[in-house]
Design an enzyme around this catalytic site. Structure first.
Site, PDB file in Angstrom:
ATOM      1  CE1 TYR A   1      -4.318  -3.562   5.626  1.00  0.00           C
ATOM      2  CE2 TYR A   1      -3.650  -0.894   5.374  1.00  0.00           C
ATOM      3  CZ  TYR A   1      -3.993  -2.287   4.841  1.00  0.00           C
ATOM      4  OH  TYR A   1      -4.100  -2.367   3.442  1.00  0.00           O
TER       5      TYR A   1
ATOM      6  CE  LYS B   1      -1.642  -4.856   3.220  1.00  0.00           C
ATOM      7  NZ  LYS B   1      -1.854  -6.225   2.952  1.00  0.00           N
TER       8      LYS B   1
ATOM      9  CB  SER C   1      -0.938  -0.234   1.297  1.00  0.00           C
ATOM     10  OG  SER C   1      -1.397   1.267   1.541  1.00  0.00           O
TER      11      SER C   1
HETATM   12  N1  LIG Z   1      -8.692  -1.699  -0.707  1.00  0.00           N
HETATM   13  C1  LIG Z   1      -7.895  -0.742  -0.741  1.00  0.00           C
HETATM   14  O1  LIG Z   1      -8.046   0.353  -0.443  1.00  0.00           O
HETATM   15  C2  LIG Z   1      -6.454  -1.539  -0.238  1.00  0.00           C
HETATM   16  C3  LIG Z   1      -5.324  -0.403  -0.702  1.00  0.00           C
HETATM   17  C4  LIG Z   1      -4.021  -0.936  -0.282  1.00  0.00           C
HETATM   18  C5  LIG Z   1      -3.859  -2.187  -0.140  1.00  0.00           C
HETATM   19  N2  LIG Z   1      -4.891  -3.076  -0.203  1.00  0.00           N
HETATM   20  C6  LIG Z   1      -4.598  -4.541   0.234  1.00  0.00           C
HETATM   21  O2  LIG Z   1      -4.874  -5.308  -0.805  1.00  0.00           O
HETATM   22  C7  LIG Z   1      -5.496  -6.570  -0.379  1.00  0.00           C
HETATM   23  C8  LIG Z   1      -6.738  -6.698  -0.759  1.00  0.00           C
HETATM   24  O3  LIG Z   1      -7.718  -5.695  -0.317  1.00  0.00           O
HETATM   25  P1  LIG Z   1      -9.405  -5.470  -0.799  1.00  0.00           P
HETATM   26  O4  LIG Z   1      -9.757  -4.384  -0.569  1.00  0.00           O
HETATM   27  O5  LIG Z   1      -9.453  -6.543  -1.790  1.00  0.00           O
HETATM   28  O6  LIG Z   1      -9.783  -6.709   0.617  1.00  0.00           O
HETATM   29  P2  LIG Z   1     -10.999  -7.371   0.948  1.00  0.00           P
HETATM   30  O7  LIG Z   1     -11.261  -7.512   2.299  1.00  0.00           O
HETATM   31  O8  LIG Z   1     -12.230  -7.069  -0.012  1.00  0.00           O
HETATM   32  O9  LIG Z   1     -10.499  -8.904   0.427  1.00  0.00           O
HETATM   33  C9  LIG Z   1      -9.478  -9.545   1.295  1.00  0.00           C
HETATM   34  C10 LIG Z   1     -10.109 -11.085   1.276  1.00  0.00           C
HETATM   35  O10 LIG Z   1      -9.302 -11.820   2.079  1.00  0.00           O
HETATM   36  C11 LIG Z   1     -10.114 -12.907   2.878  1.00  0.00           C
HETATM   37  N3  LIG Z   1      -9.449 -13.064   3.892  1.00  0.00           N
HETATM   38  C12 LIG Z   1      -9.115 -12.258   4.870  1.00  0.00           C
HETATM   39  N4  LIG Z   1      -8.447 -13.068   5.820  1.00  0.00           N
HETATM   40  C13 LIG Z   1      -8.120 -14.319   5.515  1.00  0.00           C
HETATM   41  C14 LIG Z   1      -7.657 -15.378   5.831  1.00  0.00           C
HETATM   42  N5  LIG Z   1      -6.920 -15.614   7.236  1.00  0.00           N
HETATM   43  N6  LIG Z   1      -7.532 -16.575   5.418  1.00  0.00           N
HETATM   44  C15 LIG Z   1      -8.484 -16.607   4.151  1.00  0.00           C
HETATM   45  N7  LIG Z   1      -8.947 -15.502   3.587  1.00  0.00           N
HETATM   46  C16 LIG Z   1      -8.943 -14.283   4.200  1.00  0.00           C
HETATM   47  C17 LIG Z   1     -11.474 -12.163   3.025  1.00  0.00           C
HETATM   48  O11 LIG Z   1     -12.404 -12.785   3.419  1.00  0.00           O
HETATM   49  C18 LIG Z   1     -11.585 -11.397   1.770  1.00  0.00           C
HETATM   50  O12 LIG Z   1     -12.505 -11.901   0.616  1.00  0.00           O
HETATM   51  C19 LIG Z   1      -5.293  -6.476   1.144  1.00  0.00           C
HETATM   52  O13 LIG Z   1      -4.283  -7.112   1.431  1.00  0.00           O
HETATM   53  C20 LIG Z   1      -5.240  -5.053   1.457  1.00  0.00           C
HETATM   54  O14 LIG Z   1      -4.542  -4.669   2.512  1.00  0.00           O
HETATM   55  C21 LIG Z   1      -6.195  -2.572  -0.075  1.00  0.00           C
END
Ligand SMILES: NC(=O)c1ccc[n+]([C@@H]2O[C@H](COP(=O)([O-])OP(=O)(O)OC[C@H]3O[C@@H](n4cnc5c(N)ncnc54)[C@H](O)[C@@H]3O)[C@@H](O)[C@H]2O)c1
Length: 337
Positions: free
Chosen positions: A150, A154, A125
């Site tokens: 959080y 990362k 991120s």
């Molecule tokens: N959305 C944002 O703004 C953003 C920005 C920067 C980084 N990220 C990173 O991108 C990645 C995806 O983000 P997103 O927005 O799609 O999030 P999201 O919550 O929609 O998707 C994450 C998925 O992982 C699953 N999950 C969580 N813990 C788990 C575990 N222990 N075992 C199996 N499955 C598990 C959840 O059920 C979910 O479906 C994450 O790592 C997040 O930190 C997101």
């Protein structure tokens, strides 16, 4: 080519599964459904004509992760999205974040380390940069002390991957996302925030649909042209496509280092008020919003220098802010109908 997508039923993961399947990859998804639903599989099938393989498991279960890699020994690459991602929650419950975001990563890497060659893509991120001193932010910008558990997961995640890659056959790409928004243009998949959204765009669309009374704009006294914070909003489909390009780079052994880092953004900063305007334009609705005090932890300005992703990855965003807002609005209307 069989690719494991962890968290593949989540927001960014599901869009990436679609793009991978469109490119002919066989996909196996791991998700524990903690922040998603099995219905997402139907959305993916509606778009691509194919349901990915799905293994419902919790990546904190080390034995289950080991069993998965025994069963799917032919996985050629891993895109690791699964994580907990609510910044505020991480401040109140840091161990949940360290356990979910770090132990899951370690268990996967322990399995990949056993292979002669492994390809790994990590969701990082732009929060790693904090308030960067110069704009736009390039990959050489200093990583600042994390402002939340959080954010720390990362940074630690990036360090763990870098350390392990040095002593194993793992090649990795760290992708630092700016602000992913929008939904698939078909409105078959999109973002499903639980409770009060923490991010601007779902808050806007939920207010637009009448689920929330008004949008709170946190501060209009920042040193920006209209006083509101500026971010780099990237359409989730563009972001998903970058993962396919990064994966192909690893599979084709085109990477120049064992671990490479890329910023994924549009290179354009938009203020909160500009995002509201874009929503009003595409929806034809006037949005109820109120300016309130600044929120702790918000940086003033963050947008990406995309030169490295453009030149080295050969990837570029295609969608405008308005197109992204249009897709987010179409999705919101669909899920509330
Ligand atoms: N959305 C944002 O703004 C953003 C920005 C920067 C980084 N990220 C990173 O991108 C990645 C995806 O983000 P997103 O927005 O799609 O999030 P999201 O919550 O929609 O998707 C994450 C998925 O992982 C699953 N999950 C969580 N813990 C788990 C575990 N222990 N075992 C199996 N499955 C598990 C959840 O059920 C979910 O479906 C994450 O790592 C997040 O930190 C997101």
């Amino acid at each position: 080519m069989k690719i494991l997508v962890t968290g593949g039923l989540g927001f960014i993961g599901s869009h990436t599964v679609v793009e991978l399947q469109n490119e002919g990859f066989e996909v196996v998804v791991i998700d524990n459904l903690s922040n998603s639903s099995e219905d997402v599989l139907k959305g993916i099938e509606a778009i691509t004509g194919k349901k990915p393989l799905f293994e419902k498991l919790d990546l904190r279960d080390k034995a289950a992760v080991q069993d998965f890699f025994k069963k799917h020994a032919d996985v050629n690459g891993v895109i690791h999205f699964a994580a907990s991602k609510a910044v505020g929650e991480s401040v109140g419950n840091p161990l949940l974040y360290y356990e979910n975001n770090i132990s899951a990563l370690v268990y996967i890497l322990q399995e990949l380390e056993k292979k002669e060659n492994a390809n790994f893509i990590f969701s990082s991120s732009c929060t790693v940069y904090g308030q960067a001193k110069t704009m736009p932010i390039n990959e050489g910008s200093e990583v600042q002390p994390a402002m939340s558990p959080y954010g720390n997961t990362k940074q630690i995640g990036e360090e763990i991957i870098t350390d392990v890659a040095k002593v194993s056959g793992i090649n990795a790409i760290l992708l630092r996302y700016f602000n992913p928004i929008g939904a698939h243009p078909s409105a078959e998949i999109g973002e499903l925030p639980l409770g009060i959204p923490q991010n601007l765009v779902p808050f806007i669309t939920q207010t637009g649909i009448g689920l929330r009374k008004e949008l709170l704009v946190y501060g209009n006294d920042y040193p920006t042209p209209d006083g509101t914070c500026i971010r780099d909003y990237i359409h989730v489909v563009d972001l998903a496509k970058a993962h396919v390009v990064a994966l192909q780079r690893l599979l084709n052994k085109k990477n120049q280092d064992k671990v490479e880092t890329f910023n994924l953004g549009t290179g354009v900063g938009s203020s909160v008020l500009e995002v509201i305007n874009a929503f009003e334009k595409v929806s034809g609705k006037k949005l109820a919003y109120r300016i309130v005090d600044r929120r702790e932890g918000d940086v003033t300005l963050a947008y990406a220098d995309t030169t490295k992703a453009n030149d080295v990855l050969g990837w570029k965003t295609q969608s405008t802010l308005e197109q992204a807002m249009e897709s987010a609005w179409k999705w919101e209307q669909k899920i509330r109908s």
